[in-house]
Design an enzyme around this catalytic site. Structure first.
Site, PDB file in Angstrom:
ATOM      1  CG  HIS A  97      42.748  40.218  30.167  1.00 30.53           C
ATOM      2  ND1 HIS A  97      44.003  40.437  29.643  1.00 30.53           N
ATOM      3  CD2 HIS A  97      42.260  41.448  30.472  1.00 30.53           C
ATOM      4  CE1 HIS A  97      44.254  41.735  29.619  1.00 30.53           C
ATOM      5  NE2 HIS A  97      43.211  42.363  30.125  1.00 30.53           N
ATOM      6  CG  ASP A 156      41.478  39.314  35.036  1.00 25.95           C
ATOM      7  OD1 ASP A 156      40.819  38.279  34.819  1.00 25.95           O
ATOM      8  OD2 ASP A 156      41.263  40.399  34.460  1.00 25.95           O
ATOM      9  NE  ARG A 179      48.006  45.667  29.046  1.00 33.11           N
ATOM     10  CZ  ARG A 179      46.705  45.912  29.170  1.00 33.11           C
ATOM     11  NH1 ARG A 179      46.022  45.310  30.141  1.00 33.11           N
ATOM     12  NH2 ARG A 179      46.086  46.738  28.360  1.00 33.11           N
ATOM     13  CD  GLU A 216      46.626  38.279  28.901  1.00 36.12           C
ATOM     14  OE1 GLU A 216      45.728  38.880  28.301  1.00 36.12           O
ATOM     15  OE2 GLU A 216      46.824  38.406  30.127  1.00 36.12           O
TER      16      GLU A 216
END
Length: 329
Positions: free
Chosen positions: A295, A258, A234, A263
């Site tokens: 992600h 990632d 996260r 985001e």
């Protein structure tokens, strides 16, 4: 049961539609995210299905209840974007997908490690331009390196097994140690010891009040100079500004992300024709020793199909419970 599916991309529609065949579910797909601005779309729906960046706060849940929604089916493992207390108060059931494909995320974490170490992202562009010089592409052997894994649930455990296969010394931190990892030769230590000894640190823990900004100025000071930080969990586990400062000072030698704290404003969308209104994120992308992906750690055929099947099973379970309740009434 009528289900409003939010944050729906073409691949979600394909897998969910296939999984919902021969079920009593009527799926309606919305590309927009669920939020205060879009919650009006749920009128006349019995349930909603949401993803990682939908904002399911207390006010949204109150409005879902007013519209008659009885169930929230998350298409992800994490549930930090849902106010669970509000859902309980309004008697709205919340389902998630606890195990969609641990190896998919673990393998992506390893892909980030390999890309950063052997600089394949930079080498690819060099070769495309006819530049075959090796200067600046020097990496290191993973064998013998000390890898710290914070969080040893299903994903973290899969990551540890892979890194043991590389011949790494694997150190772990988790509130609930996994005996099978101890049997594999992994060592559980305190967080401070893990910070001090690790060459590579990979995050595989949920986002909670205690893990928010787990990687910050204070924790970075305890780490080796040149440490590699990997986050496929996260975004808010890493304080982005602290990471940038540590990149400048070379405390962080490699950073693979990632996920990103802000985001929800950019990930899962094509932003190539837009100016990204996030100076911290834009600055982070300028570092040659940073690799960011959008992600996609979960994004494999196996994971998508399992997410769809579990989500549909959760919704179908809710339907059968309601049907049984009506029969008893």
């Amino acid at each position: 049961m009528k289900v409003a599916v939010f944050s729906c991309k073409p691949y979600d529609k394909r897998t969910l539609t296939s999984a919902a065949l021969n079920t009593p579910l009527a799926l309606h797909f919305f590309e927009s995210r669920l939020s205060l601005e879009t919650v009006s779309l749920v009128k006349n729906f019995d349930a909603v299905s949401c993803f990682v960046n939908d904002d399911i706060n207390a006010e949204v849940i109150h409005l879902l209840k007013e519209q008659g929604v009885k169930c929230i089916a998350l298409r992800c493992a994490g549930f930090n974007n849902v106010d669970l207390e509000a859902a309980k108060l309004h008697e709205i059931k919340v389902f998630h997908v606890p195990d969609y494909s641990p190896t998919s995320v673990a393998e992506h974490a390893v892909a980030l490690i390999m890309s950063l170490n052997r600089k394949t992202h930079r080498a690819y562009h060099r070769v495309k331009e006819g530049n075959f010089a090796l200067e600046g592409l020097l990496g290191f052997n993973l064998q013998g390196k000390v890898v710290g894994c914070i969080g040893t649930g299903r994903i973290g455990a899969a990551f540890c097994r892979i890194m043991k296969g590389f011949g790494c010394e694997v150190l772990c931190y988790d509130l609930y140690p996994a005996p099978e990892l101890v049997d594999l030769g992994c060592k559980y230590l305190s967080l401070d010891e893990l910070y001090q000894r690790s060459d590579i640190i990979s995050l595989h823990c949920p986002l909670t009040t205690s893990t928010h900004h787990l990687i910050d100025e204070k924790s970075l000071k305890k780490m080796k100079s040149g440490v590699m930080i990997i986050n496929t969990s996260r975004g808010a586990l890493v304080n982005a500004q602290a990471a940038i400062d540590a990149l400048y000072s070379q405390k962080i030698g490699y950073l693979g992300l990632d996920v990103y704290e802000q985001e929800n404003a950019i990930f899962f969308e094509d932003m190539s024709s837009h100016i990204i209104q996030d100076s911290v994120f834009q600055l982070m992308l300028t570092f040659p020793n940073v690799v960011v992906t959008g992600h996609q750690g979960y994004f494999t055929d196996e994971a998508l199909n399992h997410i769809a099947e579990t989500t549909i099973a959760n919704l179908t379970l809710q339907t059968s419970v309601e049907s049984h309740s009506r029969q008893l009434a």
